[in-house]
Design an enzyme around this catalytic site. Sequence first.
Site, short mmCIF file in Angstrom:
data_model
loop_
_atom_site.label_atom_id
_atom_site.label_comp_id
_atom_site.label_asym_id
_atom_site.label_seq_id
_atom_site.Cartn_x
_atom_site.Cartn_y
_atom_site.Cartn_z
N LYS A 51 -15.55 -37.69 45.86
CA LYS A 51 -15.95 -37.16 45.04
C LYS A 51 -16.45 -36.25 46.43
CE LYS A 51 -16.23 -39.56 40.62
NZ LYS A 51 -17.14 -40.47 39.83
N GLN A 95 -22.69 -44.33 39.93
CA GLN A 95 -20.94 -44.62 39.78
C GLN A 95 -20.79 -46.22 38.71
OE1 GLN A 95 -18.04 -43.09 41.19
NE2 GLN A 95 -16.82 -44.69 40.27
N ASP A 118 -22.12 -36.10 34.48
CA ASP A 118 -20.95 -36.74 33.76
C ASP A 118 -20.32 -37.04 32.74
OD1 ASP A 118 -19.37 -38.50 36.21
OD2 ASP A 118 -21.16 -39.92 36.27
#
Length: 283
Positions: A51, A95, A118
């Site tokens: 990412k 994460q 997200d």
Amino acid sequence: MILLDGKALASTIEKDITNEGSKLRNQGIVPTLAVVLVGEDAASCAYVNMKVKACERVGIKSIAKKMPENVSEEELLKIIEELDKNEEIDGILVQLPLPKHINTKLVLEAISYQKDVDGFHPFNIGRILAGIEAFAPATPLGVMNLLKNYNISVRGKNVAIIGASNIVGKPLASLMLNAGATISVCHILTQDLAFFTRSADIVCVGVGKPDLIQADMIKEGAVVIDIGINRLENGKLVGDVAFESVSKKASFITPVPGGVGPMTIVSLLQNTLLAAKNRKIKN
């Protein structure tokens, strides 16, 4: 059979993001993503690095916050609060998975929905469910963009989604339903999985089980979206679909790797760019 090349499409989208981001920077807005990593899990570290590198490619500024496995929930929430209050940060990504001593739902809800790139905040999930514009989770968004690019309409189609996670299965079902599809969501308690997959025009699977979907489980000409990613003992990466046999019956199919994976990363970048645009409007 046509391969749904997510890698090539993601590369094209990245060029658009680079151009859009450049325009924003010229107006004093630097698109910025903060990535929070807890612990040293190899897969999580690899995903974070991917990412960060993707951000570098398109000119999005990335801020990596790495914390030890034993970080307290209180300390993690404090760091998220600091990132959330920073007006120059557009998106915050934590994460997953987090260590067991940390309440994942509490952490995800601590991110304001405006920075939830997200798409995991209940506010954004609710808006997606209601068919209102919001940040959609990256993998489902990537799947929909991949289908759209290949002119595969889901309207009026029977879609079987195997896997009912909050990250992929449930939001993908919402996006498909909003687009006019008839949905079957299958999970670990589903009896006779093949009953649902054989009648589906489009099969989407993401459960982390190699060779789960066999050729006799899909109908001729079905579209197969393999969201799963598994590393075999020999180191080879495979999906949840028996690719060699299924590809002979499918009209379209995603490869693993190179299918949904790159689209997931680029969708996160798209959400971050959108958040930066929203900041510009707000300012």
